[in-house]
Design an enzyme around this catalytic site. Structure first.
Site: not given
Ligand code: APR
Ligand code: PHB
Length: 408
Positions: A72, A201, A310, A314, A402
């Site tokens: 991704h 998100y 979450p 990580k 990220y």
């Protein structure tokens, strides 16, 4: 029973550590209290940082991940009915992440461990860690109704948040830094193709929602005549912010889909595809760090030492960072006789862990609605999201965190 490194816990931390040590010619024994099926089916997150992908490949455990995992290159942030894509490679000099479930990593590592001859003992419960201050730490354990003792040069506690290893650090030397949240995640797996090709998100006045996925599962057709034609089943992984203490069974399937559709709603023509929900569970949210991560010859790794909410994906990546750091340090000691890297283990791991704690906390605060949130809090969240969507500095900060910081 005697070994060089006694490993408590066969989650991703313990299993990967056993593999790394095996590759370095160092023997270990893994004790796992649950059975194999339980470890292989426990649902957890599934986002691997670039560094985690590299480590699994270098350890010879990346073959199926490379075949089935999904690379991704970005995520979508969704707020106020608008959509903003964060392009990872463009912002980080080419880094990306991989979608590959933690359960699959565990299956791959268990298979490798059993192939190389173990030892990996399922149903073996460590009862304590003794003598960590001396040269010969011991782990008494219960296995097959009998009690035995594992004698080691080093013990690594990879036994998760509820394990016994952390308790062996004397209270006078331990410091705990902790935050609990008044919300949790209701997570579902559904047999339906994901409604977007990247993770979404979403911040909404009714609470956070996340759209994720698992790599498609290829099955043989049940009918003999068409068995040559494999069926690809697509799997969506979706989460809803719910109040802490929610029981997953309180939520009916239709109610879950309706709530997801509300929180993901956009001003354009995007729609959420629905399908049969095959699994439902609630994950509590917590930030937690235990310092130090080492006491004498006992080392803590993964969830045994730290927990992140979450939202930043990580947890697994931090566990991988810890065991890589330990394996390197022990290999260094074997090669040079110097314990300097073992001595630096806790400080080395904690630098990275606190960066991930910071990022996971910020992502959580930016995207969830607290029960006592005011209009002021809502405006601040939107201002943070708009800053990411309109300015390269804030967006780069998110993309770098990220995709993960380097392990070196
Ligand atoms: N004896 C033996 N095994 C134990 C004991 C014990 N006394 N206590 C716990 N265990 C086992 C658990 O059954 C579990 O399989 O230790 C293992 C710990 O595994 P995880 O909880 O998966 O922890 P870790 O390997 O550190 O992985 C971190 O898990 O929670 C997620 O998001 C987190 O992805 C991250 C990952
Ligand atoms: C998941 O797919 O389970 C997942 C993805 C991203 C997260 C957390 C969980 O931030």
């Amino acid at each position: 029973m005697r070994t060089t490194v006694g490993i408590i816990g066969a989650g991703p931390a313990g299993l990967l550590l056993a593999r790394l040590l095996h590759n370095a010619g160092i023997d270990s024994v893994v004790l796992e209290s649950r059975d194999r099926a339980y470890v292989e089916h426990r649902q957890r997150a599934g986002i691997l940082e670039q560094g985690t992908v590299d480590v699994l490949r270098a350890a010879g455990a990346g073959e199926r991940m490379d075949r089935e995992g999904l690379r991704h290159d970005g995520i979508e942030l969704r707020f106020a009915r608008t959509r903003h894509r964060v392009d990872f490679p463009a912002l980080t000099g080419g880094r990306s992440v991989m979608v590959y479930a933690q359960t699959e990593i565990c299956k791959d590592l268990i298979a490798l461990r059993l192939e190389e001859g173990g030892p990996l003992l399922f149903g073996a419960e460590a009862l304590a860690v003794e003598g960590a201050e001396g040269d010969r730490p011991r782990v008494p354990f219960r296995y097959g109704g009998r009690e035995d003792v594992l004698e080691c040069d080093y013990v690594v506690g990879c036994d998760g948040f509820w394990g016994v290893a952390r308790k062996a650090v004397p209270a006078a030397l331990s410091r705990v830094f902790e935050r609990t949240y008044p919300f949790a995640w209701l997570g579902v797996l559904a047999d339906v193709p994901p409604s977007h090709d990247e993770l979404v998100y979403a911040r909404h006045d009714r609470g956070f929602a996340l759209l994720s996925m698992r790599p498609p599962v290829t099955r043989r057709h049940p009918s003999e005549e068409v068995a040559a034609l494999p069926i690809k089943s697509f799997v969506s992984r979706l989460y809803l912010q719910v109040p802490a203490g929610t029981d997953a069974q309180e939520w009916g399937d239709a109610e879950i889909w309706d709530e997801l559709a509300r929180r993901f709603e956009t001003a354009d023509d995007w729609t959420l595809s629905r399908g049969p929900i095959t699994q439902k569970s609630v994950t509590p949210m917590r930030s937690f760090v235990h310092e130090p991560m080492r006491h004498g010859r006992l080392f803590l790794a993964g969830d045994a030492a730290h927990i992140v909410p979450p939202t930043g994906a990580k947890g697994l990546n931090l566990a991988v960072g810890d065991v890589v750091t330990f394996a390197r340090a022990l290999t260094h000691e074997r090669r040079t006789g110097s314990a300097e890297l073992l001595d630096a283990y806790s400080a080395t791991c904690l630098r990275r862990i606190w960066q991930a704690e910071r990022f996971s906390y910020d992502m959580t605060a930016m995207l969830h609605r607290a029960p006592d949130a005011t209009g002021f809090d809502d405006r601040l969240q939107l201002a943070r999201l708009r800053r990411i969507a309109s300015g390269r500095a804030a967006e780069t900060d998110l993309a770098e965190a990220y995709t993960g910081f380097s392990l070196d």
